[in-house]
Motif scaffolding. Structure first.
Motif, PDB file in Angstrom:
ATOM      1  N   LEU A  42       0.829  -1.202   0.000  1.00  0.00           N
ATOM      2  CA  LEU A  42       0.000   0.000   0.000  1.00  0.00           C
ATOM      3  C   LEU A  42       0.867   1.258   0.000  1.00  0.00           C
ATOM      4  O   LEU A  42       0.533   2.244  -0.658  1.00  0.00           O
ATOM      5  N   ARG A  43       1.981   1.213   0.714  1.00  0.00           N
ATOM      6  CA  ARG A  43       2.876   2.369   0.728  1.00  0.00           C
ATOM      7  C   ARG A  43       3.453   2.625  -0.657  1.00  0.00           C
ATOM      8  O   ARG A  43       3.524   3.772  -1.129  1.00  0.00           O
ATOM      9  N   ASP A  44       3.858   1.544  -1.353  1.00  0.00           N
ATOM     10  CA  ASP A  44       4.412   1.711  -2.702  1.00  0.00           C
ATOM     11  C   ASP A  44       3.379   2.313  -3.646  1.00  0.00           C
ATOM     12  O   ASP A  44       3.687   3.212  -4.442  1.00  0.00           O
ATOM     13  N   GLU A  45       2.122   1.828  -3.556  1.00  0.00           N
ATOM     14  CA  GLU A  45       1.070   2.376  -4.409  1.00  0.00           C
ATOM     15  C   GLU A  45       0.786   3.837  -4.060  1.00  0.00           C
ATOM     16  O   GLU A  45       0.574   4.669  -4.959  1.00  0.00           O
ATOM     17  N   ALA A  46       0.782   4.159  -2.762  1.00  0.00           N
ATOM     18  CA  ALA A  46       0.525   5.534  -2.346  1.00  0.00           C
ATOM     19  C   ALA A  46       1.633   6.468  -2.807  1.00  0.00           C
ATOM     20  O   ALA A  46       1.371   7.616  -3.218  1.00  0.00           O
ATOM     21  N   MET A  47       2.879   6.007  -2.779  1.00  0.00           N
ATOM     22  CA  MET A  47       3.990   6.831  -3.257  1.00  0.00           C
ATOM     23  C   MET A  47       3.866   7.090  -4.756  1.00  0.00           C
ATOM     24  O   MET A  47       4.164   8.185  -5.238  1.00  0.00           O
ATOM     25  N   GLY A  48       3.375   6.051  -5.477  1.00  0.00           N
ATOM     26  CA  GLY A  48       3.159   6.261  -6.914  1.00  0.00           C
ATOM     27  C   GLY A  48       2.049   7.258  -7.173  1.00  0.00           C
ATOM     28  O   GLY A  48       2.154   8.105  -8.063  1.00  0.00           O
ATOM     29  N   LEU A  49       0.972   7.175  -6.391  1.00  0.00           N
ATOM     30  CA  LEU A  49      -0.125   8.122  -6.542  1.00  0.00           C
ATOM     31  C   LEU A  49       0.304   9.529  -6.135  1.00  0.00           C
ATOM     32  O   LEU A  49      -0.090  10.517  -6.771  1.00  0.00           O
ATOM     33  N   SER A  50       1.130   9.617  -5.112  1.00  0.00           N
ATOM     34  CA  SER A  50       1.579  10.920  -4.618  1.00  0.00           C
ATOM     35  C   SER A  50       2.576  11.574  -5.570  1.00  0.00           C
ATOM     36  O   SER A  50       2.633  12.805  -5.671  1.00  0.00           O
ATOM     37  N   GLY A  51       3.369  10.752  -6.250  1.00  0.00           N
ATOM     38  CA  GLY A  51       4.401  11.317  -7.122  1.00  0.00           C
ATOM     39  C   GLY A  51       5.501  12.005  -6.335  1.00  0.00           C
ATOM     40  O   GLY A  51       6.124  12.952  -6.837  1.00  0.00           O
ATOM     41  N   GLY A  52       5.737  11.532  -5.111  1.00  0.00           N
ATOM     42  CA  GLY A  52       6.792  12.118  -4.288  1.00  0.00           C
ATOM     43  C   GLY A  52       6.426  13.441  -3.647  1.00  0.00           C
ATOM     44  O   GLY A  52       7.299  14.114  -3.087  1.00  0.00           O
ATOM     45  N   LYS A  53       5.149  13.807  -3.662  1.00  0.00           N
ATOM     46  CA  LYS A  53       4.741  15.109  -3.118  1.00  0.00           C
ATOM     47  C   LYS A  53       4.375  15.043  -1.631  1.00  0.00           C
ATOM     48  O   LYS A  53       4.084  16.067  -1.025  1.00  0.00           O
ATOM     49  N   HIS A  54       4.321  13.820  -1.065  1.00  0.00           N
ATOM     50  CA  HIS A  54       3.950  13.667   0.333  1.00  0.00           C
ATOM     51  C   HIS A  54       4.984  12.810   1.059  1.00  0.00           C
ATOM     52  O   HIS A  54       5.727  12.054   0.448  1.00  0.00           O
ATOM     53  N   THR A  55       4.979  12.937   2.372  1.00  0.00           N
ATOM     54  CA  THR A  55       5.802  12.086   3.221  1.00  0.00           C
ATOM     55  C   THR A  55       4.896  11.057   3.876  1.00  0.00           C
ATOM     56  O   THR A  55       3.915  11.421   4.536  1.00  0.00           O
ATOM     57  N   ILE A  56       5.218   9.773   3.679  1.00  0.00           N
ATOM     58  CA  ILE A  56       4.377   8.690   4.197  1.00  0.00           C
ATOM     59  C   ILE A  56       5.183   7.885   5.209  1.00  0.00           C
ATOM     60  O   ILE A  56       6.224   7.314   4.878  1.00  0.00           O
ATOM     61  N   HIS A  57       4.707   7.874   6.459  1.00  0.00           N
ATOM     62  CA  HIS A  57       5.359   7.136   7.540  1.00  0.00           C
ATOM     63  C   HIS A  57       4.576   5.875   7.855  1.00  0.00           C
ATOM     64  O   HIS A  57       3.339   5.903   7.889  1.00  0.00           O
ATOM     65  N   LEU A  58       5.291   4.781   8.096  1.00  0.00           N
ATOM     66  CA  LEU A  58       4.669   3.533   8.513  1.00  0.00           C
ATOM     67  C   LEU A  58       5.118   3.192   9.931  1.00  0.00           C
ATOM     68  O   LEU A  58       6.305   3.275  10.243  1.00  0.00           O
ATOM     69  N   ASP A  59       4.176   2.807  10.754  1.00  0.00           N
ATOM     70  CA  ASP A  59       4.472   2.334  12.110  1.00  0.00           C
ATOM     71  C   ASP A  59       3.690   1.041  12.288  1.00  0.00           C
ATOM     72  O   ASP A  59       2.566   1.032  12.786  1.00  0.00           O
ATOM     73  N   ILE A  60       4.288  -0.061  11.867  1.00  0.00           N
ATOM     74  CA  ILE A  60       3.607  -1.341  11.783  1.00  0.00           C
ATOM     75  C   ILE A  60       4.179  -2.307  12.808  1.00  0.00           C
ATOM     76  O   ILE A  60       5.394  -2.502  12.868  1.00  0.00           O
ATOM     77  N   ASP A  61       3.325  -2.892  13.606  1.00  0.00           N
ATOM     78  CA  ASP A  61       3.725  -3.936  14.543  1.00  0.00           C
ATOM     79  C   ASP A  61       3.701  -5.262  13.782  1.00  0.00           C
ATOM     80  O   ASP A  61       2.623  -5.781  13.476  1.00  0.00           O
ATOM     81  N   PRO A  62       4.861  -5.832  13.440  1.00  0.00           N
ATOM     82  CA  PRO A  62       4.890  -7.025  12.584  1.00  0.00           C
ATOM     83  C   PRO A  62       4.402  -8.278  13.293  1.00  0.00           C
ATOM     84  O   PRO A  62       4.212  -9.310  12.637  1.00  0.00           O
ATOM     85  N   GLY A  63       4.206  -8.227  14.577  1.00  0.00           N
ATOM     86  CA  GLY A  63       3.760  -9.407  15.302  1.00  0.00           C
ATOM     87  C   GLY A  63       2.258  -9.527  15.416  1.00  0.00           C
ATOM     88  O   GLY A  63       1.763 -10.414  16.098  1.00  0.00           O
ATOM     89  N   VAL A  64       1.514  -8.641  14.756  1.00  0.00           N
ATOM     90  CA  VAL A  64       0.054  -8.663  14.833  1.00  0.00           C
ATOM     91  C   VAL A  64      -0.516  -8.820  13.430  1.00  0.00           C
ATOM     92  O   VAL A  64      -0.121  -8.091  12.513  1.00  0.00           O
TER      93      VAL A  64
END
Length: 464
Positions: free
Chosen positions: A290-312
């Motif tokens: 989803l982050r990769d798709e959002a970066m493509g949609l944004s065209g580098g105009k936004h900053t996208i942070h992920l805070d994912i708990d990989p154990g859930v």
């Protein structure tokens, strides 16, 4: 000859034989005296038993049967049998009446029985809720003294009885729409039947709005396409103009295709009666895509942070969950101005899996938030079309979450951004085993404290 006549005849014959024997043995005078005494005793006995019978009939008590010799005992016994049958018939009628009342009470319709002067004789609980009447207090009241809407007063006294009457605004705490019918029965009596059609009216209104919105959404790109096709066909254009027009036509075609695809997705989710499967979904991998798709949609105009708990993780239909999460992330990109920050998080809170998308975009006025998940609902139509959205994303999110027993909460402030949070139930929140090697292979940062012991840490927070 029945038993009573037989016993009476036998008693008379025995009495005559006794009198005859006394007369032969003691003389006529003694025989006549014995006959008189016998008749007086018989009259007194009969009078006493008649008085007992009178009292029994005047104040009947079921199960109480006097005892008496001879004919009177047979009479009492016959009366007992008759009263027993009558009592059983009464109990059967009462039981049948109680079942009938119970059946009417559980009916989804409101029912009011009126006498020949349109006064209330009885009503069920739904009629009380529909019209605000009281089944005990209002018995004997004229129906139009309690239901005073002019349409109903005119309807109940007109030849239109039996036809459907729609009454709006009947609810005391909320708007309600009733379908009312008045039907004649019995001896000039009437029955009022009401049905709450509020949901049906709302659904019908939503259907009309949906058809109008689909037509409106498709009309714009079709108009653009028709105009550009006519221009390309009839006017001499340079190659640059032709390429530009074809590009705009392609853009409108893709927009129509996106609307149709979203409609198909929505129709599939709504029309699938089966609950989603128990497939285990790795949210870490999903959010990476989803982050990769959002970066493509944004065209580098936004900053996208992920805070994912990989154990859930969660269980459900992965494609549906990906569609819901993707719509939330893409909406954040579309409605956040250039240079904005979007935070995407996934963690367990009190045993619930919570997926959150937070942005510092334009925000949403509070009055629009309850309607955001309606199809084609737009806070600002001109701005929404400029972002390229179809107006169906949050409707898809709503139906996906309903199928997964999850809920969506929205917080927003105009000019300061919005937060969309999805809360999954405990039984769909699962633990995943994460190794140090998998942590090192991740192509986006996690908290430094997350390690191979993350599963134990998550287990402590989620619980068994």
């Amino acid at each position: 000859m029945n038993v009573i006549w037989a016993r009476a005849t036998a008693s008379l014959v025995l009495f005559l034989v006794l009198i005859g024997g006394v007369t032969l043995a003691l003389g006529v005078k003694v025989g006549l005296a014995a006959a008189v005494v016998g008749l007086l005793l018989h009259w007194g006995f009969a009078t006493y038993q008649a008085q007992r019978l009178w009292r029994l009939l005047d104040r009947p008590a079921y199960g109480t049967v006097p005892s008496a010799p001879g004919v009177w005992g047979e009479i009492y016994y016959r009366l007992f049998r008759f009263s027993k049958r009558w009592y059983q018939q009464v109990r059967d009628v009462e039981a049948q009446h109680a079942r009938f009342i119970e059946a009417i009470q559980v009916s989804p319709n409101g029912i009011i029985l009126l006498d020949n002067e349109q006064r209330i004789e009885w009503c069920n609980a739904n009629a009380e809720r529909h019209f605000g009447v009281d089944a005990e207090r209002d018995v004997g009241q004229h129906i139009t003294h309690l239901i005073r809407q002019p349409d109903f007063i005119h309807y109940i006294g007109s030849p239109r009885e039996g036809m459907d009457l729609r009454m709006s605004g009947m609810g005391r705490k909320f708007h309600k729409v009733l379908s009312v019918q008045v039907l004649p029965y019995g001896d000039h009596r009437k029955v009022v039947i009401s049905q709450d059609v509020t949901k049906l009216e709302r659904t019908d209104s939503m259907r009309r709005d949906f058809v109008a919105n689909v037509s409106h959404e498709l009309k714009t790109p079709l108009t653009v396409l028709a105009g550009f096709l006519e221009t390309v066909r009839e006017l001499p254009l340079s190659e640059a103009d032709r390429a530009r027009y074809l590009g705009l036509m392609e853009q409108q075609s893709l927009r129509m295709q996106a609307i149709v695809n979203d409609l198909l997705v929505l129709a599939h989710i709504e029309g699938d009666p089966k609950p989603p499967g128990e497939q285990r979904v790795n949210v870490r991998t999903l959010t990476q895509h989803l982050r990769d798709e959002a970066m493509g949609l944004s065209g580098g105009k936004h900053t996208i942070h992920l805070d994912i708990d990989p154990g859930v993780g969660i269980t459900g239909a992965e494609n549906e969950i990906a569609s819901a999460f993707g719509n939330l992330v893409s909406n954040a990109v579309r409605y956040t101005p250039e240079g904005g920050v979007i935070d995407v998080s996934w963690r367990a809170e009190d045993g619930y899996g919570v997926f959150t998308v937070t942005d510092d975009g334009i925000g949403i006025p509070a009055e629009h938030i309850p309607r955001l998940t309606e199809r084609f609902y737009r806070v600002d139509r001109s701005r929404s079309r400029g972002t390229g959205g179809t107006g169906l994303g949050l409707a898809i999110v709503k139906h996906v979450l309903q199928r997964h027993e999850a809920r969506l909460s929205i917080r927003s402030q105009v000019g300061r951004g919005s937060q969309f949070a999805v809360h999954f139930p405990r039984h769909r929140t699962v633990l995943l085993t994460v190794t140090d090697e998998e942590m090192d292979d991740a192509d986006y940062p996690y908290d430094a404290e997350v390690s191979a012991d993350v599963a134990a840490d998550v287990a402590a927070r989620i619980g068994d």
